[in-house]
Design a protein around this motif. Structure first.
Motif, PDB file in Angstrom:
ATOM      1  N   LEU A 147      -5.908 -18.002  -5.530  1.00 26.81           N
ATOM      2  CA  LEU A 147      -4.733 -18.554  -6.468  1.00 26.81           C
ATOM      3  C   LEU A 147      -5.645 -18.610  -7.834  1.00 26.81           C
ATOM      4  O   LEU A 147      -5.161 -18.345  -8.687  1.00 26.81           O
ATOM      5  CB  LEU A 147      -3.976 -19.615  -6.071  1.00 26.81           C
ATOM      6  N   GLU A 148      -6.764 -19.593  -7.833  1.00 32.76           N
ATOM      7  CA  GLU A 148      -7.375 -20.005  -9.012  1.00 32.76           C
ATOM      8  C   GLU A 148      -8.125 -18.858  -9.771  1.00 32.76           C
ATOM      9  O   GLU A 148      -8.236 -18.836 -10.972  1.00 32.76           O
ATOM     10  CB  GLU A 148      -8.366 -21.055  -8.746  1.00 32.76           C
ATOM     11  N   GLU A 149      -8.426 -17.745  -8.892  1.00 34.90           N
ATOM     12  CA  GLU A 149      -9.270 -16.720  -9.488  1.00 34.90           C
ATOM     13  C   GLU A 149      -8.546 -15.265  -9.784  1.00 34.90           C
ATOM     14  O   GLU A 149      -9.081 -14.352  -9.856  1.00 34.90           O
ATOM     15  CB  GLU A 149     -10.577 -16.554  -8.779  1.00 34.90           C
ATOM     16  N   GLY A 150      -7.239 -15.576  -9.407  1.00 32.97           N
ATOM     17  CA  GLY A 150      -6.131 -14.288  -9.506  1.00 32.97           C
ATOM     18  C   GLY A 150      -6.510 -13.203  -8.737  1.00 32.97           C
ATOM     19  O   GLY A 150      -6.442 -12.058  -9.110  1.00 32.97           O
ATOM     20  N   ILE A 151      -6.852 -13.400  -7.483  1.00 29.03           N
ATOM     21  CA  ILE A 151      -7.234 -12.321  -6.413  1.00 29.03           C
ATOM     22  C   ILE A 151      -5.992 -12.218  -5.304  1.00 29.03           C
ATOM     23  O   ILE A 151      -5.506 -13.208  -4.944  1.00 29.03           O
ATOM     24  CB  ILE A 151      -8.611 -12.754  -5.672  1.00 29.03           C
ATOM     25  N   ASP A 152      -5.726 -10.911  -4.841  1.00 25.51           N
ATOM     26  CA  ASP A 152      -4.499 -10.534  -4.463  1.00 25.51           C
ATOM     27  C   ASP A 152      -4.630 -10.837  -2.874  1.00 25.51           C
ATOM     28  O   ASP A 152      -3.931 -11.435  -2.079  1.00 25.51           O
ATOM     29  CB  ASP A 152      -4.129  -9.139  -4.646  1.00 25.51           C
ATOM     30  N   LEU A 153      -6.021 -10.503  -2.526  1.00 20.72           N
ATOM     31  CA  LEU A 153      -6.133 -10.652  -0.939  1.00 20.72           C
ATOM     32  C   LEU A 153      -7.734 -10.873  -0.708  1.00 20.72           C
ATOM     33  O   LEU A 153      -8.543 -10.403  -1.632  1.00 20.72           O
ATOM     34  CB  LEU A 153      -5.590  -9.606  -0.175  1.00 20.72           C
ATOM     35  N   GLY A 154      -8.099 -11.450   0.354  1.00 20.47           N
ATOM     36  CA  GLY A 154      -9.587 -11.477   0.815  1.00 20.47           C
ATOM     37  C   GLY A 154      -9.923 -11.107   2.016  1.00 20.47           C
ATOM     38  O   GLY A 154      -8.725 -11.315   3.080  1.00 20.47           O
ATOM     39  N   VAL A 155     -10.946 -10.639   2.387  1.00 22.29           N
ATOM     40  CA  VAL A 155     -11.299 -10.329   3.909  1.00 22.29           C
ATOM     41  C   VAL A 155     -12.260 -11.398   4.390  1.00 22.29           C
ATOM     42  O   VAL A 155     -13.295 -11.738   3.400  1.00 22.29           O
ATOM     43  CB  VAL A 155     -12.251  -9.190   3.994  1.00 22.29           C
ATOM     44  N   ARG A 156     -12.075 -12.076   5.179  1.00 19.66           N
ATOM     45  CA  ARG A 156     -12.917 -13.427   5.693  1.00 19.66           C
ATOM     46  C   ARG A 156     -13.319 -13.078   7.060  1.00 19.66           C
ATOM     47  O   ARG A 156     -12.422 -12.798   7.866  1.00 19.66           O
ATOM     48  CB  ARG A 156     -12.237 -14.708   5.412  1.00 19.66           C
ATOM     49  N   ILE A 157     -14.634 -13.681   7.626  1.00 18.97           N
ATOM     50  CA  ILE A 157     -15.186 -13.909   9.002  1.00 18.97           C
ATOM     51  C   ILE A 157     -15.157 -15.065   9.236  1.00 18.97           C
ATOM     52  O   ILE A 157     -15.617 -15.912   8.536  1.00 18.97           O
ATOM     53  CB  ILE A 157     -16.330 -13.016   9.047  1.00 18.97           C
ATOM     54  N   GLY A 158     -14.615 -15.555  10.592  1.00 18.13           N
ATOM     55  CA  GLY A 158     -14.517 -16.633  11.170  1.00 18.13           C
ATOM     56  C   GLY A 158     -13.264 -17.436  11.294  1.00 18.13           C
ATOM     57  O   GLY A 158     -12.069 -16.879  10.938  1.00 18.13           O
ATOM     58  N   ARG A 159     -13.330 -18.573  12.060  1.00 20.72           N
ATOM     59  CA  ARG A 159     -12.103 -19.338  12.232  1.00 20.72           C
ATOM     60  C   ARG A 159     -11.495 -19.827  10.739  1.00 20.72           C
ATOM     61  O   ARG A 159     -12.207 -20.149   9.937  1.00 20.72           O
ATOM     62  CB  ARG A 159     -12.195 -20.253  13.155  1.00 20.72           C
ATOM     63  N   LEU A 160     -10.170 -19.684  10.749  1.00 22.46           N
ATOM     64  CA  LEU A 160      -9.574 -20.156   9.448  1.00 22.46           C
ATOM     65  C   LEU A 160      -8.759 -21.626   9.638  1.00 22.46           C
ATOM     66  O   LEU A 160      -7.919 -21.558  10.594  1.00 22.46           O
ATOM     67  CB  LEU A 160      -8.680 -18.999   8.846  1.00 22.46           C
ATOM     68  N   ASN A 161      -9.095 -22.536   8.756  1.00 20.18           N
ATOM     69  CA  ASN A 161      -8.434 -23.740   9.014  1.00 20.18           C
ATOM     70  C   ASN A 161      -7.513 -24.214   7.890  1.00 20.18           C
ATOM     71  O   ASN A 161      -7.935 -24.124   6.746  1.00 20.18           O
ATOM     72  CB  ASN A 161      -9.590 -24.856   9.250  1.00 20.18           C
ATOM     73  N   ASP A 162      -6.489 -24.930   8.001  1.00 21.94           N
ATOM     74  CA  ASP A 162      -5.732 -25.997   7.356  1.00 21.94           C
ATOM     75  C   ASP A 162      -5.513 -25.431   5.949  1.00 21.94           C
ATOM     76  O   ASP A 162      -6.031 -25.811   4.872  1.00 21.94           O
ATOM     77  CB  ASP A 162      -6.440 -27.249   7.162  1.00 21.94           C
ATOM     78  N   SER A 163      -4.553 -24.292   5.722  1.00 17.89           N
ATOM     79  CA  SER A 163      -4.044 -23.924   4.310  1.00 17.89           C
ATOM     80  C   SER A 163      -2.670 -23.210   4.803  1.00 17.89           C
ATOM     81  O   SER A 163      -2.339 -22.770   5.744  1.00 17.89           O
ATOM     82  CB  SER A 163      -5.027 -23.228   3.893  1.00 17.89           C
TER      83      SER A 163
END
Length: 315
Positions: free
Chosen positions: A135-151
């Motif tokens: 949101l802060e950096e104006g990015i539409d989507l991201g690809v992430r590796i690893g467990r995702l927490n609390d958002s």
């Protein structure tokens, strides 16, 4: 005053971090952008930015209004995208972020193939080994590796990768293949944490344990550490996609597979789950299928049929 244009200008200023940068992105003169912001603040009766000669920063009211503006503009863009979708033509800006090496090896080629079919979509790929705030950096989507927490971000799993120990066949011939992770304590282990030592994690009968491995080489990036491993200088622990081509070619051999931790998910994450433009939805479906066909994930990778809201602390 055109309220929607004023809101778009305000969002651009917030994302660019300066009036000058925003004027360049908007293709408007700096005085025009300054007047637009002043008119919007006057209409709202609040100050949206604290401004000085050197910097500009959102006020508390500005932070709240920013989320509202993004929501309104996303709703409008969704409506327009739905109309364009009826024509079968995708268009507009799409900005994506991914880890550096995974992005170089897999996301960038996939993006190139996507643009080749949808040439009216303007794409920007931001590679960074940090938790980028979408949101802060104006990015539409991201690809992430690893467990995702609390958002409140939405995470759509597209695959999974393993963390595995490998070594060059020549090194194994000289050192011997380890039967248990503790055998690594007597071997040379290549570190790319930059901390001077590493704790490698394993599991046995469902219980995780760590070992303090050591060696005479350490790097602050995975590429030179992988190079050292390929040169037969020791054992290395890498994610499966990082070593897959070398394992397939016989340049590296996997060891201690029975002690590996469970695979890590690879997810596409994005905000505003119900307000995705057609190009973003199309790219999510594209990369899910495209990455799987490229063989960059571990075998038996589950591909969800629909997005799932998962807890996520990354940005």
């Amino acid at each position: 005053m055109d309220k929607l244009k004023s809101m778009a200008a305000f969002v651009c200023i917030a994302e660019q971090g300066s009036l000058t940068a925003a004027s360049q992105v908007l293709g408007a003169s700096l005085p025009t952008v300054v007047r637009t912001l002043a008119a919007l603040e006057a209409d709202l009766g609040v100050r949206l930015f604290n401004r000085s000669t050197r910097r500009i920063a959102l006020t508390n009211e500005g932070l709240c209004y920013l989320d509202s503006c993004r929501h309104v503009l996303a709703t409008l863009e969704e409506a327009e995208s739905a109309l364009r979708e009826d024509t079968g033509e995708l268009a507009g800006q799409l900005t994506i972020t991914a880890p550096v090496l995974f992005g170089q090896m897999h996301v960038a080629p996939s993006l190139n193939r996507f643009v080749r079919q949808h040439h009216k979509v303007r794409c920007s790929l931001v590679l960074a080994d940090r938790q980028v705030n979408l949101l802060e950096e104006g990015i539409d989507l991201g690809v992430r590796i690893g467990r995702l927490n609390d958002s409140s971000l939405v995470a759509h799993q597209v695959g999974q990768v393993r963390r595995m120990v490998v070594a060059a066949p020549a090194y194994l011939s000289a050192q011997g293949e380890p039967a248990h992770p503790k055998d690594l304590l007597q071997a040379n282990c290549i570190d790319f944490s930059g901390a001077g030592h590493s704790w490698w994690a394993f599991q046995n009968n469902g219980r995780m344990f760590t070992l303090p491995v050591a060696g005479n080489l350490e790097f602050n990036h995975v590429a030179p550490a992988l190079g050292a491993c390929l040169d037969g200088l020791g054992f290395g622990m890498f994610l499966s996609y990082q070593v897959a081509p070398h394992v397939a070619q016989g340049r590296l051999t996997t060891v201690l597979a029975d002690y590996e931790l469970p695979p890590r998910p690879v997810s596409v994450i994005y905000p505003h789950a119900k307000l995705l433009p057609a190009r973003t939805r199309a790219f999510i479906e594209w990369i899910k299928t495209d990455l799987a066909s490229e063989g960059c994930f571990t075998s038996a990778t589950p591909i969800p049929a629909a997005p799932a809201i998962l807890p996520c602390r990354c940005g």
